[in-house]
Design an enzyme around this catalytic site. Sequence first.
Site, PDB file in Angstrom:
ATOM      1  N   PHE A 136      -1.057 -33.810  47.222  1.00 38.25           N
ATOM      2  CA  PHE A 136       0.324 -33.714  46.888  1.00 38.25           C
ATOM      3  C   PHE A 136       0.705 -32.232  46.753  1.00 38.25           C
ATOM      4  O   PHE A 136       0.179 -31.559  45.794  1.00 38.25           O
ATOM      5  CB  PHE A 136       0.515 -34.419  45.499  1.00 38.25           C
ATOM      6  CG  PHE A 136       1.928 -34.546  45.098  1.00 38.25           C
ATOM      7  CD1 PHE A 136       2.738 -35.361  45.676  1.00 38.25           C
ATOM      8  CD2 PHE A 136       2.587 -33.791  44.332  1.00 38.25           C
ATOM      9  CE1 PHE A 136       4.126 -35.633  45.136  1.00 38.25           C
ATOM     10  CE2 PHE A 136       3.827 -33.584  43.605  1.00 38.25           C
ATOM     11  CZ  PHE A 136       4.470 -34.880  44.438  1.00 38.25           C
ATOM     12  N   ASP A 221      -3.762 -24.814  45.942  1.00 35.78           N
ATOM     13  CA  ASP A 221      -2.695 -25.345  45.005  1.00 35.78           C
ATOM     14  C   ASP A 221      -3.311 -25.827  43.612  1.00 35.78           C
ATOM     15  O   ASP A 221      -4.000 -26.748  43.772  1.00 35.78           O
ATOM     16  CB  ASP A 221      -1.721 -26.792  45.813  1.00 35.78           C
ATOM     17  CG  ASP A 221      -0.826 -27.295  44.935  1.00 35.78           C
ATOM     18  OD1 ASP A 221      -0.916 -27.000  43.512  1.00 35.78           O
ATOM     19  OD2 ASP A 221      -0.185 -28.039  45.577  1.00 35.78           O
ATOM     20  N   LYS A 250       2.946 -26.445  36.459  1.00 30.82           N
ATOM     21  CA  LYS A 250       2.656 -27.332  35.456  1.00 30.82           C
ATOM     22  C   LYS A 250       2.483 -26.744  33.967  1.00 30.82           C
ATOM     23  O   LYS A 250       3.290 -26.578  33.371  1.00 30.82           O
ATOM     24  CB  LYS A 250       1.715 -28.435  35.688  1.00 30.82           C
ATOM     25  CG  LYS A 250       2.168 -29.493  36.785  1.00 30.82           C
ATOM     26  CD  LYS A 250       1.746 -30.543  36.907  1.00 30.82           C
ATOM     27  CE  LYS A 250       2.446 -31.865  37.725  1.00 30.82           C
ATOM     28  NZ  LYS A 250       2.276 -31.813  39.150  1.00 30.82           N
TER      29      LYS A 250
HETATM   30  C1  LIG Z   1       2.826 -31.578  40.326  1.00 25.59           C
HETATM   31  C2  LIG Z   1       2.409 -31.145  41.643  1.00 25.59           C
HETATM   32  C3  LIG Z   1       3.313 -30.286  42.373  1.00 25.59           C
HETATM   33  C4  LIG Z   1       4.800 -30.291  42.368  1.00 25.59           C
HETATM   34  O1  LIG Z   1       5.562 -29.569  41.318  1.00 25.59           O
HETATM   35  P1  LIG Z   1       6.686 -29.847  40.866  1.00 25.59           P
HETATM   36  O2  LIG Z   1       6.976 -28.967  39.530  1.00 25.59           O
HETATM   37  O3  LIG Z   1       7.067 -31.391  40.597  1.00 25.59           O
HETATM   38  O4  LIG Z   1       7.704 -29.391  42.059  1.00 25.59           O
HETATM   39  C5  LIG Z   1       2.624 -29.678  43.452  1.00 25.59           C
HETATM   40  N1  LIG Z   1       1.211 -29.517  43.738  1.00 25.59           N
HETATM   41  C6  LIG Z   1       0.567 -30.339  42.843  1.00 25.59           C
HETATM   42  C7  LIG Z   1      -1.034 -30.243  42.904  1.00 25.59           C
HETATM   43  C8  LIG Z   1       1.143 -31.099  41.894  1.00 25.59           C
HETATM   44  O5  LIG Z   1       0.128 -31.857  41.014  1.00 25.59           O
END
Ligand SMILES: *Cc1c(COP(=O)(O)O)cnc(C)c1O
Length: 398
Positions: A136, A221, A250
């Site tokens: 994700f 990420d 986050k």
């Molecule tokens: C939540 C998340 C995103 C996206 O972040 P947003 O602030 O919702 O755009 C991207 N990568 C990972 C691993 C995430 O958990």
Amino acid sequence: MQTTDEIIKLYDDYVIPNYIRHPIVQVKGDGVYIWDANGKRYLDLFSGWAVSNLGHCHPNVVDAIQKQAALLQHAPNIYYTVPQGELAKRISVNSFGGQCFFCNSGAEANEAAIKLARIHNEDKGKFKIITMNDSFHGRTLATLTATGQPKYHKGFAPLVTGFAYAPFGDLAQVEKLVDDETCAIMLETVQGEGGINIPTMEYIKGIRELCDRNDILLILDEVQCGMGRTGKHFAYQHYGIEPDIMTLAKALGGAIAIGAMTARKEIAKSLVPGTHASTFGGNPLACAAGVAVFDTMKSENMLDNVNKMGTYLREQLDKLAKEFDIIKEVRTLGLMIGVELTIPTSDIVKKCMDAGLFVNSTHDTVIRIMPQLNVKKEHLDEGIRILKQVLQTEAQKV
Ligand SMILES: *Cc1c(COP(=O)(O)O)cnc(C)c1O
């Protein structure tokens, strides 16, 4: 104050229904607890997708935000501010010494990483990016494309070209996808939405070597798994490698919206003026909160606590796993926790909520638990007690 029903009516009338929401209006947070509009208290062992890592309304973060709010809230990025410089330094010295670009979300951070990987490789004619199944990376068009879950792609074709997907954890499959046009391999160091998937040492080291051999950038990420969640500042630090580019969001701003991409200097320099920007990116308010997050993690020894409480919670969950056949596997790294069941978990999570506990259901059959980094043993005991009760009723049905 309006009642829960009145607030829900406002949403029904005026808010786009793109979320499935539980009928709870959250009005107040303090440490590990949340209160709803009816005054009911919940133990929060999910931290809102690992955003509220320091607990709700940590006094240091509140103080930093209040002071900065009264001093300067916005400055365009054609000037300098104190908090942006200070936060960039903290990210850099606690990771791999890179330079930062600031934005406002995880998706934007990954979007920046994708753009940087491409522009940095423009001269070489390399533009393809390999990502992983069950990943994700966000909801913008490029990060959605990077996300290796077809269910999220549905309805948005045509997607961005130049992406290919490999099963997470399978080095040989990644290697097969590499060609002369590959500019980057992008993955979550620990997969969050995909069900808390923790890669092996060989896999991560193998990906790094594959990148080195083929002049490919490694983008990690760490939007969810970074910022102390796994017991080190950043999850890659468990694996004895360094990425070329890393993304954060986050927990970075102590609940204030912020995202960041950090990249090795020689790569970062490709992002020359005019190539990328964000109006709100690195604004003083969010950055002041971010500085408070780093400084508080340090002054309160939170990484130590993550490791201690992570070990404790793991033991408790292993005990539950012995007791309940419906628990298939427990996966943990620090306080990033997935409990995979043999049955769907959305009902279980709802029952926990009724009993006053927030945990999360992901990837259909996984209960995701991500307590605050400063959580105490007594809170974990309280959570385990509720979870156990709920599992008991569910196990009887199977
Ligand atoms: C939540 C998340 C995103 C996206 O972040 P947003 O602030 O919702 O755009 C991207 N990568 C990972 C691993 C995430 O958990």
